[in-house]
Design a protein around this motif. Structure first.
Motif, PDB file in Angstrom:
ATOM      1  N   LYS A  20       0.854  -1.190   0.000  1.00 13.09           N
ATOM      2  CA  LYS A  20       0.000   0.000   0.000  1.00 13.09           C
ATOM      3  C   LYS A  20       0.887   1.237   0.000  1.00 13.09           C
ATOM      4  O   LYS A  20       1.726   1.408   0.875  1.00 13.09           O
ATOM      5  CB  LYS A  20      -0.907   0.004   1.228  1.00 13.09           C
ATOM      6  N   MET A  21       0.673   2.089  -1.004  1.00 11.16           N
ATOM      7  CA  MET A  21       1.404   3.352  -1.122  1.00 11.16           C
ATOM      8  C   MET A  21       0.496   4.509  -0.753  1.00 11.16           C
ATOM      9  O   MET A  21      -0.665   4.527  -1.141  1.00 11.16           O
ATOM     10  CB  MET A  21       1.825   3.598  -2.572  1.00 11.16           C
ATOM     11  N   LYS A  22       1.041   5.466  -0.048  1.00 18.38           N
ATOM     12  CA  LYS A  22       0.351   6.729   0.211  1.00 18.38           C
ATOM     13  C   LYS A  22       0.908   7.754  -0.777  1.00 18.38           C
ATOM     14  O   LYS A  22       2.114   7.867  -0.954  1.00 18.38           O
ATOM     15  CB  LYS A  22       0.587   7.197   1.638  1.00 18.38           C
ATOM     16  N   ILE A  23      -0.006   8.484  -1.416  1.00 16.24           N
ATOM     17  CA  ILE A  23       0.346   9.414  -2.479  1.00 16.24           C
ATOM     18  C   ILE A  23       0.001  10.839  -2.043  1.00 16.24           C
ATOM     19  O   ILE A  23      -0.953  11.067  -1.299  1.00 16.24           O
ATOM     20  CB  ILE A  23      -0.445   9.052  -3.764  1.00 16.24           C
ATOM     21  N   ALA A  24       0.761  11.807  -2.538  1.00 16.80           N
ATOM     22  CA  ALA A  24       0.477  13.215  -2.256  1.00 16.80           C
ATOM     23  C   ALA A  24      -0.964  13.538  -2.676  1.00 16.80           C
ATOM     24  O   ALA A  24      -1.454  13.012  -3.682  1.00 16.80           O
ATOM     25  CB  ALA A  24       1.457  14.109  -2.998  1.00 16.80           C
ATOM     26  N   PRO A  25      -1.646  14.398  -1.924  1.00 16.07           N
ATOM     27  CA  PRO A  25      -3.043  14.738  -2.242  1.00 16.07           C
ATOM     28  C   PRO A  25      -3.221  15.171  -3.707  1.00 16.07           C
ATOM     29  O   PRO A  25      -2.446  15.967  -4.232  1.00 16.07           O
ATOM     30  CB  PRO A  25      -3.353  15.891  -1.284  1.00 16.07           C
ATOM     31  N   GLY A  26      -4.229  14.584  -4.330  1.00 17.07           N
ATOM     32  CA  GLY A  26      -4.566  14.926  -5.701  1.00 17.07           C
ATOM     33  C   GLY A  26      -3.680  14.325  -6.767  1.00 17.07           C
ATOM     34  O   GLY A  26      -3.862  14.601  -7.951  1.00 17.07           O
ATOM     35  N   GLN A  27      -2.729  13.470  -6.389  1.00 16.34           N
ATOM     36  CA  GLN A  27      -1.764  12.937  -7.353  1.00 16.34           C
ATOM     37  C   GLN A  27      -1.925  11.435  -7.629  1.00 16.34           C
ATOM     38  O   GLN A  27      -1.136  10.848  -8.353  1.00 16.34           O
ATOM     39  CB  GLN A  27      -0.336  13.203  -6.856  1.00 16.34           C
ATOM     40  N   ARG A  28      -2.975  10.818  -7.066  1.00 19.28           N
ATOM     41  CA  ARG A  28      -3.126   9.368  -7.207  1.00 19.28           C
ATOM     42  C   ARG A  28      -3.212   8.935  -8.668  1.00 19.28           C
ATOM     43  O   ARG A  28      -2.533   7.989  -9.073  1.00 19.28           O
ATOM     44  CB  ARG A  28      -4.335   8.880  -6.414  1.00 19.28           C
TER      45      ARG A  28
END
Length: 100
Positions: free
Chosen positions: A7-15
């Protein structure tokens, strides 16, 4: 066989951008039986990646491929972190090629 679920967490709005990067050039990864990128329905900044390989060595070798290196370089600035990483030993299932 060798598998990974991460599971990766991505910068807001960049998924969506990161998903596009991760899906580029995946057709030519020797030993890859399955590579699935999924949106987390409960977290708009999370991506799940599920992989099945014929061996751990094939997975390790894939990380040196130019297309994979380029995708990683493009996505890295937008990745906030890795929440989970689980190694698995696939034994079979739909979509896995060459599984006895």
């Amino acid at each position: 066989m060798y598998g990974i679920i991460g599971k990766m967490k991505i910068a807001p709005g960049q998924r969506a951008v990161v998903i596009d990067y991760l899906l580029e050039g995946i057709q030519s990864m020797p030993g890859c039986l399955s590579y699935i990128v999924s949106k987390d329905p409960g977290d708009p900044e999370a991506i799940w990646i599920t992989e099945a390989w014929d061996s751990k060595e094939s997975h390790r070798n894939s990380l040196t491929l130019p297309a994979v290196q380029q995708a990683i370089a493009r996505a890295r600035p937008l990745i906030v972190g890795f929440d989970e990483r689980i190694e698995t030993m696939p034994v079979g299932g739909h979509g896995l090629i060459g599984v006895a």
